[in-house]
Design an enzyme around this catalytic site. Structure first.
Site, PDB file in Angstrom:
ATOM      1  CG  HIS A  49       0.774   2.427 -12.428  1.00 53.60           C
ATOM      2  ND1 HIS A  49       1.436   3.265 -11.564  1.00 53.60           N
ATOM      3  CD2 HIS A  49      -0.312   1.969 -11.744  1.00 53.60           C
ATOM      4  CE1 HIS A  49       0.780   3.306 -10.407  1.00 53.60           C
ATOM      5  NE2 HIS A  49      -0.288   2.528 -10.487  1.00 53.60           N
ATOM      6  CG  HIS A  74      -5.041   2.996 -11.412  1.00 52.14           C
ATOM      7  ND1 HIS A  74      -5.302   3.909 -10.407  1.00 52.14           N
ATOM      8  CD2 HIS A  74      -3.908   2.343 -11.029  1.00 52.14           C
ATOM      9  CE1 HIS A  74      -4.363   3.802  -9.481  1.00 52.14           C
ATOM     10  NE2 HIS A  74      -3.512   2.856  -9.825  1.00 52.14           N
ATOM     11  CD  GLU A  75      -3.134  -1.221 -12.175  1.00 47.86           C
ATOM     12  OE1 GLU A  75      -1.904  -1.034 -12.186  1.00 47.86           O
ATOM     13  OE2 GLU A  75      -3.814  -1.102 -11.140  1.00 47.86           O
ATOM     14  CD  GLN A  77       1.496  -0.161  -9.216  1.00 44.48           C
ATOM     15  OE1 GLN A  77       0.805  -0.882  -9.924  1.00 44.48           O
ATOM     16  NE2 GLN A  77       1.078   0.270  -8.038  1.00 44.48           N
ATOM     17  CB  CYS A  96      -2.201   3.676  -6.261  1.00 46.49           C
ATOM     18  SG  CYS A  96      -0.823   3.056  -7.230  1.00 46.49           S
ATOM     19  CG  LEU A  97      -1.297  -2.326  -4.338  1.00 50.46           C
ATOM     20  CD1 LEU A  97      -0.946  -3.591  -5.109  1.00 50.46           C
ATOM     21  CD2 LEU A  97      -1.580  -2.648  -2.874  1.00 50.46           C
ATOM     22  N   GLY A 129      -5.084  -4.458  -8.813  1.00 49.10           N
ATOM     23  CA  GLY A 129      -4.323  -4.260 -10.044  1.00 49.10           C
ATOM     24  C   GLY A 129      -2.893  -3.874  -9.725  1.00 49.10           C
TER      25      GLY A 129
HETATM   26  C1  QAP Z   1      -5.908   0.482  -8.899  1.00 49.05           C
HETATM   27  O1  QAP Z   1      -5.442  -0.257  -6.749  1.00 49.05           O
HETATM   28  C2  QAP Z   1      -7.350   0.884  -8.828  1.00 49.05           C
HETATM   29  O2  QAP Z   1      -4.071   2.432  -0.231  1.00 49.05           O
HETATM   30  C3  QAP Z   1      -5.553  -0.719  -8.058  1.00 49.05           C
HETATM   31  O3  QAP Z   1      -3.569   0.750   1.799  1.00 49.05           O
HETATM   32  C4  QAP Z   1      -7.872   1.488  -7.703  1.00 49.05           C
HETATM   33  O4  QAP Z   1      -5.125  -2.299  -5.951  1.00 49.05           O
HETATM   34  C5  QAP Z   1      -8.150   0.666  -9.886  1.00 49.05           C
HETATM   35  C6  QAP Z   1      -4.470  -0.739  -1.982  1.00 49.05           C
HETATM   36  C7  QAP Z   1      -9.208   1.850  -7.664  1.00 49.05           C
HETATM   37  C8  QAP Z   1      -9.480   1.016  -9.851  1.00 49.05           C
HETATM   38  C9  QAP Z   1     -10.004   1.614  -8.743  1.00 49.05           C
HETATM   39  C10 QAP Z   1      -4.417   0.609  -1.744  1.00 49.05           C
HETATM   40  C11 QAP Z   1      -4.207  -1.610  -0.941  1.00 49.05           C
HETATM   41  C12 QAP Z   1      -4.771  -1.277  -3.305  1.00 49.05           C
HETATM   42  C13 QAP Z   1      -4.120   1.097  -0.473  1.00 49.05           C
HETATM   43  C14 QAP Z   1      -5.193  -1.121  -5.734  1.00 49.05           C
HETATM   44  C15 QAP Z   1      -3.852   0.221   0.571  1.00 49.05           C
HETATM   45  C16 QAP Z   1      -3.904  -1.142   0.320  1.00 49.05           C
HETATM   46  C17 QAP Z   1      -4.983  -0.530  -4.393  1.00 49.05           C
HETATM   47 CO    CO Z   2      -1.679   2.079  -9.046  1.00 46.70          CO
END
Ligand code: QAP
Ligand code: CO
Length: 166
Positions: free
Chosen positions: A136, A132-133, A50, A90-91, A45
């Site tokens: 943001h 989560h999104e 972001q 989170c990215l 996401g």
């Molecule tokens: C949000 O998160 C989310 O630390 C999206 O090193 C997370 O795409 C929603 C990511 C969990 C629901 C559950 C994170 C990639 C990606 C990192 C992401 C990383 C590389 C996170």
């Molecule tokens: Co995020």
């Protein structure tokens, strides 16, 4: 084109996004670039906030094979119920994962990339990702839903890491 993802604790992540007024080519280009950026970074996401664009646009794809791209323009959660926890990441906060409590089910209304209204009833990981999104878009990073103690530790860790430019 790939977009630059803001890294927590960048204060621009606290900007509140404005509604999209017209779903036009500019917005569709933003969506395409957001998917490219999210897929390249192996995310599920990404919110426009972001990538330093402060308009209400979110892209998601929860599948392993990247086969279910989802777009939410001007999303609003109209119903939520239940409670669940998940180890979120989170990215914008790479390498940091922690448990967040959110609603178990949500109903969201939004526009698609054609500007058409749709309603989605979500549970499981999709419901968590939607919340989560949408956080943001309100300027909230998941870290800010953790205790002050944990927030402080995460900030320290990321600042040290930035110094060493790992
Ligand atoms: C949000 O998160 C989310 O630390 C999206 O090193 C997370 O795409 C929603 C990511 C969990 C629901 C559950 C994170 C990639 C990606 C990192 C992401 C990383 C590389 C996170
Ligand atoms: Co995020």
């Amino acid at each position: 084109a790939l977009l630059n993802i803001l890294q927590y604790p960048d204060e621009r992540l606290h900007t509140v996004a404005k509604p999209v007024e017209q779903v036009d080519e500019r917005i569709r280009k933003l969506i395409a670039d957001m998917f490219e950026t999210m897929y390249e970074s192996r995310g599920i996401g990404l919110a426009a906030t972001q990538v330093d664009v402060h308009e209400r646009v979110v892209v998601m794809d929860l599948t392993e094979d990247r086969s279910e791209p989802r777009v939410f323009i001007n999303p609003v959660i109209v119903e939520k119920d239940g409670e669940t926890t998940y180890e979120e990441g989170c990215l914008s906060v790479p390498g940091i994962y922690d448990t967040v409590t959110r609603a178990e089910r949500v109903k969201v209304e939004a526009l698609n990339e054609k500007g058409e209204k749709f309603t989605l009833e979500a549970d499981g990981l999709l419901a968590i990702c939607v919340q989560h999104e949408l956080d943001h878009l309100m300027g909230i990073v998941f870290v800010e839903r953790l205790s002050q103690l944990k927030q402080g530790r995460i900030k320290t860790k990321l600042k040290k890491r930035q110094k060493h430019t790992i």
